[in-house]
Structure formats: structure tokens, C-alpha cells
Design an enzyme around this catalytic site. Structure first.
Site, PDB file in Angstrom:
ATOM      1  N   GLU A 203     -15.226  52.148  17.776  1.00  0.00           N
ATOM      2  CA  GLU A 203     -16.248  51.834  16.725  1.00  0.00           C
ATOM      3  C   GLU A 203     -16.156  53.142  15.503  1.00  0.00           C
ATOM      4  O   GLU A 203     -16.768  53.861  14.937  1.00  0.00           O
ATOM      5  CB  GLU A 203     -17.943  52.340  17.214  1.00  0.00           C
ATOM      6  CG  GLU A 203     -18.420  51.029  17.731  1.00  0.00           C
ATOM      7  CD  GLU A 203     -19.492  51.376  18.101  1.00  0.00           C
ATOM      8  OE1 GLU A 203     -20.355  52.078  18.760  1.00  0.00           O
ATOM      9  OE2 GLU A 203     -20.094  49.923  19.036  1.00  0.00           O
TER      10      GLU A 203
ATOM     11  N   ASP B 249     -22.959  45.599  25.341  1.00  0.00           N
ATOM     12  CA  ASP B 249     -23.920  46.794  25.141  1.00  0.00           C
ATOM     13  C   ASP B 249     -24.412  46.921  25.613  1.00  0.00           C
ATOM     14  O   ASP B 249     -25.230  46.116  24.147  1.00  0.00           O
ATOM     15  CB  ASP B 249     -23.061  46.875  23.296  1.00  0.00           C
ATOM     16  CG  ASP B 249     -23.782  48.139  23.286  1.00  0.00           C
ATOM     17  OD1 ASP B 249     -24.202  49.419  24.245  1.00  0.00           O
ATOM     18  OD2 ASP B 249     -24.271  47.863  21.952  1.00  0.00           O
TER      19      ASP B 249
ATOM     20  N   GLU C  91     -32.420  50.043  23.003  1.00  0.00           N
ATOM     21  CA  GLU C  91     -31.570  49.682  21.636  1.00  0.00           C
ATOM     22  C   GLU C  91     -32.099  47.943  21.515  1.00  0.00           C
ATOM     23  O   GLU C  91     -32.192  47.715  20.307  1.00  0.00           O
ATOM     24  CB  GLU C  91     -30.719  49.935  21.813  1.00  0.00           C
ATOM     25  CG  GLU C  91     -29.395  49.399  20.783  1.00  0.00           C
ATOM     26  CD  GLU C  91     -27.741  50.061  20.535  1.00  0.00           C
ATOM     27  OE1 GLU C  91     -27.513  50.667  21.325  1.00  0.00           O
ATOM     28  OE2 GLU C  91     -27.273  49.253  19.637  1.00  0.00           O
TER      29      GLU C  91
HETATM   30  C1  GCV Z   1     -24.064  55.856  19.484  1.00  0.00           C
HETATM   31  C2  GCV Z   1     -23.441  50.928  20.111  1.00  0.00           C
HETATM   32  C3  GCV Z   1     -24.888  51.022  19.223  1.00  0.00           C
HETATM   33  C4  GCV Z   1     -24.198  52.157  19.048  1.00  0.00           C
HETATM   34  C5  GCV Z   1     -23.953  53.588  19.570  1.00  0.00           C
HETATM   35  C6  GCV Z   1     -23.046  52.639  20.414  1.00  0.00           C
HETATM   36  C7  GCV Z   1     -22.262  53.346  21.477  1.00  0.00           C
HETATM   37  O1  GCV Z   1     -23.166  49.678  19.202  1.00  0.00           O
HETATM   38  O2  GCV Z   1     -25.447  49.980  18.805  1.00  0.00           O
HETATM   39  O3  GCV Z   1     -25.449  53.489  18.033  1.00  0.00           O
HETATM   40  O4  GCV Z   1     -23.103  54.450  18.968  1.00  0.00           O
HETATM   41  O5  GCV Z   1     -23.145  51.649  20.957  1.00  0.00           O
HETATM   42  O6  GCV Z   1     -22.109  53.316  22.830  1.00  0.00           O
HETATM   43  O7  GCV Z   1     -21.193  54.513  21.037  1.00  0.00           O
END
Ligand code: GCV
Length: 689
Positions: free
Chosen positions: A265, A338, A366
Site C-alpha cells: 500500500e 482484509d 474497520e
Molecule cells: C494501516 C487496510 C486498512 C489500512 C491499513 C491496512 C494495513 O488497507 O484500510 O488502514 O493500514 O489495511 O493493514 O496495513
């Protein structure tokens, strides 16, 4: 008559149930019986253990309790032997855990036999996604308890008190480690000022048996250290990390190690320099090795040019199996995508046989309604831990593949992404405390069942101890029947309810963008990375719905060991809870209950809404047994959850109906929201509705 009794109990509760705000978590004060604590040794940890006994003893009046540190091969480092009036352990921390277990058993009226307790995992860690400016990524309970924007380096007594309360709560459920900063890490965490604050935090956490860890940014040698590169094979880079690690250990001698999100990411990583995950992880592991530190290297990787995001972590990490140092642990999210409301377990569990692997769960909500929904996550984690990978024959559960029972891992660990913030009740929703609690309990014992965990948590969190002390057996019986039983049932059903009204039958990632809160199956702006948009996952069209991951599709099924690969591949044997995860099926596909897929989908959405409505009734009836603050907070949140559940149902059924062209079964409730309005109002965070 019944209603008169109910009114009397209700009035009684208003007068006698103490005001509570949830800050005391599952550790609410109790009136202690006098006790004599015998312990020959002294240490800050033992002092805490002794004080807890004095403050909370519920056993016989004037009993003598012995705390003994003694070498015992049957006990692991944090393990203990528990008797009715004794705790024996190899370490001070073991004594502390034993004391908390003893007190919990007394308070919840569980039997205390002479038994050995050993933790399932050596490192039981909370990952805080806390940014240095005080915000918390995916945090729904206020700002960070560790970092703040203004006056960031002063350590106040208020800070210390909060850190101490946090540490105590963790120790009471066996958590022994904390990553203090976000995996999307700022290089600044390794600067002198932040390391000094880290040291202050570590000093407060240490007596509670908690080690601190830091998430680090892989590019730190160049961004913070001003080197030209962060290439893990570069001599200067290697030296930079060695020096940095030395500096950290000079401040924090028991520092735990690093957590790294690399080449994921947009975060920098070894791949920026043409190196592998193993090159990057091993370089850091070598720097930490002399001090006993570990590297937790995350396997959460995906790119936009792959046909199936669910396959990528496995594809990237399997070729590296056996190439990592023994102080590296690969941290794997429970599912391949995720933290969705439901995913099958990640195929990496059990598959990496020559590398240590640890599960990563998400305690913060989340994808599960933030701090607005009542969802007890223990059942989800239990489902994952008890999933059989078959990697070493039947019974190779995710739990056993990660806790050292099957593979000889030098270190074992389990992580939970924390839901802690500055909110008075710590977690935003009173019932989210149960998820923090459950994570700790499962990390300690990965064979526990969620019902027991819920039972303990409810008793510790809600029981009206003034009645307990007065020995009012009638009250207890009444409480067990009218509060404990229905509330526990509600918690046990709550995750399935969320799956039903959000992503039933294996659907996933169909939430509104960015905020990951409300429904957004339609969301797919031009130019957006396809694997960030819901249509990539649901594939809804005139021909049907679902992601074809069979051998004829992306072939993700083949990442699972037999018999799972065949079971998932065959639509007749694929569990229906994973149906649309693995299969793309026509709308009129016949489900096991005889309904068409379309009808069954509608039924699931309706069922989810009905379950939440039922939770509202359960909670309203529980009113007389709960203090008014916590009662009203939960009541309000259940109302929000109900409105949202209806929104999810209407959004998904009306959106998918455009493709199925079939009527919502007439016996079901009609939608009350219009699709065009829901789409129009969707700002990408699902909150506009
Ligand atoms: C900390 C998902 C979440 C992100 C998070 C990522 C991860 O994409 O939306 O906020 O980043 O997971 O676990 O690294």
C-alpha cells in the site's frame, strides 16, 4: 404481577446500580475480603500482584495465599500453577498472570483446581495504528493514548496514569506486548525525542510484564538518516540500523523488536531496491538478534495488476519459505483479503512450514461498523483459529500451525490491531471492550470457546457486586436468567448478524470506499485501482454474482491443501458461507434449502436486520440490570446499527436486483430507501445516509 416485579426491579436499579462509564473495563472495583499474602521475593511486578490480591480477594476471609517463584519445567515462561490459595511460576510475570486468573475465577464463580496454565503464544501483542500526531488510523475511540500533536514530548502524570491503567488491563488478560505506532510508520518514530517518549512508556508498561515494540518505516535510513539509499544489502544501511538498534536498547533494555509493513500500500520496502522480503526482514533481524529482539514482517501485500488480490500474499511469500532468520515472524491477517466480516482463513497458515508465522486479527472495527455496531469478534477469531488447514493431516488447525504445536517455531506470536483510544470507555462502544478482552483470552489460550469468554466478560463487566456481597441468591439467579443468558446469546449471534446484513454467503469488500462503513456495492470511479472497488469482488452481472476462484477462475482454491482445495472448488461441497467467495453463480442457482440464490441472498439480508431488531429488544429488557449511562449508550448504538442494517439490506438488494431482475420475495419487508438516493448520498464513507 410480573410487570409489578419488573417495575420494582427497575426502580431498584435506578437507585442502587452505581453510575458507571465503562472506564474500569472488566476490572471494576470489588469489596475485598481480608487476605494474608505470603511472598518471599520482591519486585515491582510482584508488588502489583500482591496489591491486586489485597484489593480484590473474594476467597475465604483471612486466607493465606502463597506466591512462589520456583523453576518448574512443566511451565513456560509466563505459565503458572494455580491452587485455591497459591500461585507458582517461573517468573514474576507468571505470578501476576496467575493472580489475575485466580481473582477472575473467584469473581465469576469458576472452579479453581490445582491446574497448570501455559500461554498458547509467547508474544501476545496489541498493534496500535497510532500516528505521531495523535490520530489513530481506523481508530473509533478517540485519539492516541501514546502520542499527541501539541506538546508531544512532555510526559504528564495523566499520561502515566492512563498508560498504567492500560497496562493493567492488558496484564489482566495476558497481553504482554504493544506496538506503539502505526504500521504506516513515520520515520520520525526513530528520532531521539520519540525514542525518549517510547522509553517513558516502556517504563510504565514494564512492571505489568509488557514489552514495547515499534513499527518502523523501511526507508528510515534515507529519510531520517540522510543516507542515499535504504537498500537492505547496502553496508551503510546495515550499519545505520545496527546503530539505531543499539541506541534503542541503550534506552529500553527489554525492547521487543520491530513490526514492518513493507512494499505494501505504498509503503517503502526492499522491493524498491530490487530485493526480496527476506532480504529486508533478515537485515533487520540481524541487527536485533544480539539483543534478543524479533521482526514481525507483514504479509499484507497486493498490487493492482493481479487478477485476484486474494492470491497475492501466498504467491509472494511461499517462494521465500525457509529463507527467513529464526527471529523473523511473518504476520498474516486472518483472511486473504482484509479483515472482512467473513473470510476463509489465509492459505499461508500451515503452508509456510520452514518459517514462523503469526496470525493478525483486527480488534478495531474497520469493516464492522466502527464503534457503532455490537459485534462480538471472538466467534470470528475462533472460527479462524479452529479452521483445519490439513497441512499436516487432519487437525492441523490455524491455531496449531502457529502456536508451535506442529512446527518448531523459535518464537510464537499473535497480534490484534488495537481498538484503544482516549475515549472514557477506551473502545468507543461498551461492547467493543469485550473484543479487547476476547483477544487477550484467545491469545493466552487459543482453544477457549467464545461462549466462555463472553460469559466471563459479562460477569466481570456488568454484575452488580453490591448484591453479590449481600449474598442475595435470588438476585443472582434472576440476573443469570434475565441478563447474563440473553446478553450472552446476543453476543454469540452478533457476528453472524453483521455478516447477514453486510456480506452474506461469501460476499466481501462491498462497503463504501475509504471509510469502510456503509454499503457501496456500486462504487467504482473511473481510474480507481480495480481491487479497491466493490465490483472487482462481487462481479454482479446478468449472468450471476460472486468471484470465481475455482480452477476455472483465478484458481485461488489451489492455494489450499486437500481436501479443502477440492471442497472449495466444487460448488456442491463448498460451504455456503463461502459460496460467493469461491464461485460465480447464476441468480437462479438452487441453494441447499431449495431457494434460488437470489431469494436466499434477500433472506439473509432480512435475517440480519431482524437479528439486530432482536438485539434491541434483548437490551431494552436488560435495562433494569445495567447502570443508566452504559445502558443508554448501548441502546443508542443499537438504534444506529438497526438503521444501518436496513440501509445495507436495501442498498445491496436493490443494487443487485438491477442484475438479477427478480423480485424481492414478497413475504419479505419492502425496501424503505431508494437506490438512486443512496448512491447520490454516498460520499465514500457511508455516513451521509
Ligand atoms: C494501516 C487496510 C486498512 C489500512 C491499513 C491496512 C494495513 O488497507 O484500510 O488502514 O493500514 O489495511 O493493514 O496495513
Amino acid at each position: 404481577m410480573k410487570s409489578i416485579i419488573a417495575s420494582i426491579i427497575f426502580l431498584f436499579s435506578i437507585v442502587f446500580v452505581n453510575a458507571q462509564n465503562g472506564h474500569e473495563l472488566w476490572l471494576r472495583p470489588v469489596k475485598a475480603n481480608p487476605v494474608n499474602v505470603i511472598c518471599k521475593q520482591n519486585s515491582p511486578t510482584l508488588s502489583i500482584a500482591k496489591q491486586e490480591l489485597l484489593d480484590r480477594w473474594q476467597g475465604d476471609n483471612n486466607a493465606s495465599v502463597t506466591l512462589t517463584i520456583k523453576k518448574d519445567k512443566a511451565l513456560k515462561k509466563d505459565g503458572f500453577r494455580l491452587g485455591k490459595n497459591s500461585v507458582q511460576a517461573n517468573t514474576d510475570a507468571g505470578i501476576l498472570y496467575g493472580v489475575y486468573e485466580l481473582l477472575r475465577r473467584q469473581q465469576t464463580s469458576e472452579p479453581i483446581n490445582n491446574e497448570i496454565f501455559n500461554p498458547s503464544y509467547e508474544v501476545r501483542i496489541l498493534d496500535h495504528w497510532d500516528n505521531l500526531n495523535g490520530t489513530v488510523e481506523r481508530g473509533y475511540a478517540g485519539n492516541s493514548i501514546f502520542w499527541r500533536k501539541n506538546d508531544p514530548f512532555t510526559v504528564t502524570n495523566t499520561d502515566k496514569k492512563l498508560w498504567q491503567e492500560y497496562a493493567r488491563a492488558n496484564a489482566s488478560i495476558g497481553i504482554n506486548a504493544s506496538v506503539l505506532d502505526n504500521v504506516n510508520a513515520s520515520p520520525l518514530i526513530l528520532s531521539a525525542d520519540y525514542l525518549n517518549r517510547t522509553k517513558e512508556i516502556a517504563n510504565v508498561l514494564r512492571p505489568y510484564g509488557i514489552k514495547v515494540y515499534l513499527a518502523v518505516n523501511f526507508a528510515s535510513p534515507s529519510t531520517l538518516g540522510k543516507l542515499n539509499t535504504a537498500d537492505p544489502l547496502d553496508k551503510e544501511v546495515i550499519e545505520w540500523w545496527k546503530e539505531k538498534v543499539k541506541e534503542i536498547y541503550s534506552l529500553i533494555p527489554d525492547f521487543g523488536g520491530f513490526l514492518v509493513k513493507a512494499s505494501s500500500e505504498g509503503q517503502p520496502g526492499p522491493q524498491n531496491y530490487g530485493r526480496s522480503h527476506a532480504d529486508g526482514a533478515n537485515m533487520l533481524a540481524d541487527a536485533l538478534k544480539p539483543y534478543g529482539g524479533i521482526v514481525m514482517w507483514r504479509a499484507f501485500v497486493y498490487s493492482s495488476n493481479n487478477e485476484d488480490r486474494a492470491k497475492q500474499a501466498y504467491d509472494e511469500f511461499m517462494p521465500l519459505d525457509g529463507k527467513f532468520r529464526d527471529n523473523v515472524i511473518i504476520q498474516v491477517k486472518n483472511g486473504p483479503i482484509d479483515f472482512q466480516p467473513r473470510e476463509p482463513f489465509s492459505p499461508l497458515f500451515g503452508a509456510m512450514k520452514k518459517t514462523s508465522v503469526m496470525p493478525e486479527f483486527q480488534i478495531t472495527m474497520e469493516y464492522l461498523g466502527h464503534a457503532n455496531y455490537l459485534v462480538f469478534l471472538s466467534t470470528m477469531w475462533e472460527e479462524c483459529l479452529k479452521s483445519d488447514t490439513y497441512q499436516q493431516g487432519k487437525g492441523s488447525t490455524v491455531a496449531r500451525c502457529t502456536d508451535g504445536s506442529i512446527y518448531p517455531q523459535k518464537y510464537t506470536a499473535i497480534a490484534g490491531v488495537s481498538n484503544v483510544g482516549l475515549d472514557t470507555n477506551w473502545n468507543g462502544h461498551q461492547f467493543n471492550q469485550a473484543n479487547w478482552y476476547a483477544f487477550g483470552r484467545l491469545a493466552w489460550n487459543n482453544t477457549l470457546n467464545s461462549e466462555q469468554i463472553a460469559d466471563e466478560w459479562i460477569k466481570l463487566t456488568f454484575y452488580n457486586d453490591s448484591s453479590q456481597k449481600s449474598g442475595d441468591k435470588n438476585y443472582t439467579a434472576d440476573w443469570n436468567k434475565n441478563f447474563l443468558a440473553p446478553v450472552k446469546k446476543m453476543m454469540m449471534e452478533s457476528r453472524e448478524a453483521a455478516v447477514n446484513f453486510m456480506t452474506p454467503l461469501g460476499l466481501h469488500h462491498i462497503m463504501s470506499a475509504n471509510g469502510h462503513y456503509g454499503p457501496g456495492p456500486w462504487w467504482a470511479p473511473k481510474g480507481m485501482r480495480p481491487e479497491w472497488t466493490p465490483p472487482y469482488y462481487h462481479h454482479a452481472g446478468a449472468d450471476g454474482i460472486g468471484f470465481d476462484r475455482t480452477t476455472k477462475g483465478s484458481d485461488a482454491v489451489s492455494q489450499y491443501h486437500e481436501p479443502l482445495a477440492s471442497q472449495f472448488n466444487n460448488v456442491a461441497t463448498c460451504p455456503e458461507k463461502y459460496l460467493l467467495w469461491f464461485h460465480h453463480l447464476p441468480w437462479d442457482y438452487k441453494m441447499k434449502n431449495g431457494r434460488t440464490l437470489w431469494d436466499d441472498l434477500c433472506y439473509h439480508y432480512e435475517e440480519g436486520v431482524n437479528q439486530v431488531r432482536e438485539f434491541q429488544k434483548v437490551w431494552d429488557k436488560a435495562g433494569p440490570y445495567v447502570d443508566s449511562t452504559r445502558f443508554m449508550e448501548v441502546q443508542r448504538k443499537l438504534r444506529i446499527q438497526c438503521v444501518n442494517a436496513i440501509l445495507w439490506k436495501d442498498a445491496c438488494t436493490l443494487y443487485f436486483q438491477q442484475f438479477s431482475k427478480m423480485p424481492i420475495p414478497y413475504e419479505l419487508e419492502r425496501p424503505v430507501n431508494n437506490l438512486d438516493e443512496m448512491i447520490y448520498n454516498d460520499r465514500g464513507d457511508g455516513r451521509s445516509h
